[in-house]
Design a protein around this motif. Structure first.
Motif, PDB file in Angstrom:
ATOM      1  N   TYR A  75      10.066 -62.121 -10.395  1.00 45.53           N
ATOM      2  CA  TYR A  75       9.993 -60.818 -11.143  1.00 45.53           C
ATOM      3  C   TYR A  75       8.901 -59.726 -10.716  1.00 45.53           C
ATOM      4  O   TYR A  75       8.336 -59.228 -11.329  1.00 45.53           O
ATOM      5  CB  TYR A  75       9.751 -61.429 -12.820  1.00 45.53           C
ATOM      6  CG  TYR A  75       8.321 -62.435 -12.711  1.00 45.53           C
ATOM      7  CD1 TYR A  75       7.265 -62.000 -12.531  1.00 45.53           C
ATOM      8  CD2 TYR A  75       8.839 -63.907 -12.949  1.00 45.53           C
ATOM      9  CE1 TYR A  75       6.074 -62.695 -12.524  1.00 45.53           C
ATOM     10  CE2 TYR A  75       7.586 -64.818 -13.048  1.00 45.53           C
ATOM     11  CZ  TYR A  75       6.381 -64.404 -12.726  1.00 45.53           C
ATOM     12  OH  TYR A  75       5.303 -65.122 -12.688  1.00 45.53           O
ATOM     13  N   THR A  76       8.849 -59.916  -9.357  1.00 50.74           N
ATOM     14  CA  THR A  76       7.647 -59.032  -8.566  1.00 50.74           C
ATOM     15  C   THR A  76       8.342 -58.187  -7.705  1.00 50.74           C
ATOM     16  O   THR A  76       8.996 -58.345  -6.911  1.00 50.74           O
ATOM     17  CB  THR A  76       6.497 -59.969  -7.951  1.00 50.74           C
ATOM     18  OG1 THR A  76       5.884 -60.772  -8.876  1.00 50.74           O
ATOM     19  CG2 THR A  76       5.590 -59.008  -7.303  1.00 50.74           C
ATOM     20  N   GLY A  77       8.093 -56.906  -7.615  1.00 51.31           N
ATOM     21  CA  GLY A  77       8.460 -55.899  -6.870  1.00 51.31           C
ATOM     22  C   GLY A  77       7.245 -55.795  -5.798  1.00 51.31           C
ATOM     23  O   GLY A  77       6.055 -55.597  -6.385  1.00 51.31           O
ATOM     24  N   TYR A  78       7.598 -55.238  -4.470  1.00 54.30           N
ATOM     25  CA  TYR A  78       6.492 -55.187  -3.684  1.00 54.30           C
ATOM     26  C   TYR A  78       6.724 -54.155  -2.385  1.00 54.30           C
ATOM     27  O   TYR A  78       7.750 -54.256  -2.244  1.00 54.30           O
ATOM     28  CB  TYR A  78       5.958 -56.334  -3.025  1.00 54.30           C
ATOM     29  CG  TYR A  78       5.070 -56.332  -1.943  1.00 54.30           C
ATOM     30  CD1 TYR A  78       3.631 -55.839  -2.191  1.00 54.30           C
ATOM     31  CD2 TYR A  78       5.310 -56.753  -0.586  1.00 54.30           C
ATOM     32  CE1 TYR A  78       2.842 -55.881  -0.872  1.00 54.30           C
ATOM     33  CE2 TYR A  78       4.539 -56.805   0.617  1.00 54.30           C
ATOM     34  CZ  TYR A  78       3.379 -56.239   0.447  1.00 54.30           C
ATOM     35  OH  TYR A  78       2.281 -56.527   1.378  1.00 54.30           O
ATOM     36  N   VAL A  79       5.969 -53.253  -2.261  1.00 50.75           N
ATOM     37  CA  VAL A  79       6.174 -52.403  -1.152  1.00 50.75           C
ATOM     38  C   VAL A  79       4.908 -52.503  -0.403  1.00 50.75           C
ATOM     39  O   VAL A  79       3.566 -52.340  -0.670  1.00 50.75           O
ATOM     40  CB  VAL A  79       6.082 -50.891  -1.688  1.00 50.75           C
ATOM     41  CG1 VAL A  79       6.201 -49.878  -0.405  1.00 50.75           C
ATOM     42  CG2 VAL A  79       7.399 -50.510  -2.504  1.00 50.75           C
ATOM     43  N   ALA A  80       4.992 -52.876   0.953  1.00 51.10           N
ATOM     44  CA  ALA A  80       3.875 -53.131   1.860  1.00 51.10           C
ATOM     45  C   ALA A  80       3.435 -51.855   2.473  1.00 51.10           C
ATOM     46  O   ALA A  80       3.963 -50.838   2.661  1.00 51.10           O
ATOM     47  CB  ALA A  80       4.352 -54.075   3.116  1.00 51.10           C
ATOM     48  N   GLY A  81       2.124 -51.942   2.865  1.00 47.14           N
ATOM     49  CA  GLY A  81       1.563 -50.884   3.618  1.00 47.14           C
ATOM     50  C   GLY A  81       2.311 -50.191   4.821  1.00 47.14           C
ATOM     51  O   GLY A  81       2.274 -49.194   5.211  1.00 47.14           O
ATOM     52  N   GLU A  82       2.823 -51.387   5.653  1.00 45.82           N
ATOM     53  CA  GLU A  82       3.659 -51.281   6.776  1.00 45.82           C
ATOM     54  C   GLU A  82       5.041 -51.488   6.368  1.00 45.82           C
ATOM     55  O   GLU A  82       5.086 -52.890   6.716  1.00 45.82           O
ATOM     56  CB  GLU A  82       2.925 -52.015   7.914  1.00 45.82           C
ATOM     57  CG  GLU A  82       1.655 -51.104   8.423  1.00 45.82           C
ATOM     58  CD  GLU A  82       1.679 -49.738   9.150  1.00 45.82           C
ATOM     59  OE1 GLU A  82       2.837 -49.287   9.405  1.00 45.82           O
ATOM     60  OE2 GLU A  82       0.729 -48.984   8.811  1.00 45.82           O
ATOM     61  N   ILE A  83       5.944 -50.841   6.069  1.00 44.52           N
ATOM     62  CA  ILE A  83       7.127 -51.435   5.565  1.00 44.52           C
ATOM     63  C   ILE A  83       8.008 -51.721   6.733  1.00 44.52           C
ATOM     64  O   ILE A  83       7.865 -51.385   7.848  1.00 44.52           O
ATOM     65  CB  ILE A  83       7.786 -50.361   4.924  1.00 44.52           C
ATOM     66  CG1 ILE A  83       8.234 -49.028   5.429  1.00 44.52           C
ATOM     67  CG2 ILE A  83       7.356 -50.274   3.551  1.00 44.52           C
ATOM     68  CD1 ILE A  83       9.148 -48.110   4.815  1.00 44.52           C
ATOM     69  N   SER A  84       8.905 -52.700   6.710  1.00 39.49           N
ATOM     70  CA  SER A  84       9.815 -53.507   7.932  1.00 39.49           C
ATOM     71  C   SER A  84      11.123 -53.592   6.994  1.00 39.49           C
ATOM     72  O   SER A  84      11.169 -54.433   6.246  1.00 39.49           O
ATOM     73  CB  SER A  84       9.276 -54.592   8.305  1.00 39.49           C
ATOM     74  OG  SER A  84      10.117 -55.177   9.303  1.00 39.49           O
TER      75      SER A  84
END
Length: 234
Positions: A75-84
């Motif tokens: 139930y968690t969405g995440y966008v990293a600082g450096e996306i891959s």
């Protein structure tokens, strides 16, 4: 929803996190503000369960993210600082792949997000600009209508128009009170537009925490700029 108690992750004398305490309420939008290298991403990675604190406790919905990462990620969405991303896929192929991995999603909502960000999903990801890749990551993170959304420098690479589109989406999610959101940024204006509360991290420490609601934004901006500036060595 998110509790961080005396969390320390030490990589050097002033590198990492040092005895950080946070309490983020259900449905709240919390901003983590600080200069580059302050320890913001280290904190985010611990909250996500990617790295284990040296000491202290983190709880997400009463679960330890290091031990219960699989349950929390449902139930968690995440966008990293450096996306891959998978560079050889088209944008639409990547989003359909994410869609298949998740449960009980509505594809019509994904299509609305694609239109909202004005994204051409028929290009291969490796041919996309940084801003287009950022849009893909944002859509993938929000398409699940997450209970928790964690964003590390989410507007990196977006032009001013798309930053406004991002703000519109977050404000809509904020008004519903269905999602607890953390936005990690070094951009003061981004934090004050979207967040209920802000914590300022410097040299790995949470040095101040303030409510945004009813605050004098001009005074707040001056205050935070003072926290950014180091004493002159000249």
């Amino acid at each position: 929803m998110i509790k961080v108690n005396e969390v320390t992750k030490k990589y050097g004398e002033k590198i990492g996190n040092f005895k950080i305490n946070l309490n983020i309420n259900d449905g709240e939008v919390y901003g983590i503000l600080g200069p580059n290298g302050a320890g913001k991403t280290t904190l985010i990675r611990q909250i996500m369960g990617f790295i284990k604190p040296d000491s202290g406790v983190i709880l997400i919905n009463d679960l330890n993210p290091w031990d219960k990462s699989k349950e929390i990620m449902e139930y968690t969405g995440y966008v990293a600082g450096e996306i891959s991303l998978y560079e050889d896929l088209k944008g639409i192929e990547y989003l359909k792949m994410i869609f298949k991995f998740r449960k009980n999603l509505d594809w019509s909502y994904v299509e609305k997000l694609i239109l909202h960000f004005e994204l051409d999903t028929n290009q291969k990801i490796k041919k996309m600009s940084k801003g287009m890749k950022q849009k893909i990551a944002l859509i993938a993170a929000t398409m699940i209508k997450p209970k928790i959304l964690i964003l590390d420098e989410p507007t990196s690479g977006l032009d001013p128009v798309m930053k406004n589109q991002f703000n519109e989406l977050i404000l809509k999610m904020k008004s519903s009170k269905d999602t607890t959101i953390i936005i990690c940024s070094h951009i003061f204006e981004e934090i004050t537009k979207l967040c209920d509360k802000v914590g300022f991290i410097k040299d790995g420490k949470l040095i101040e925490e303030l409510e945004i609601k009813n605050a004098d934004i001009t005074k707040l901006e001056k205050h935070f700029k003072k926290l950014y500036v180091k004493e002159s060595v000249l």
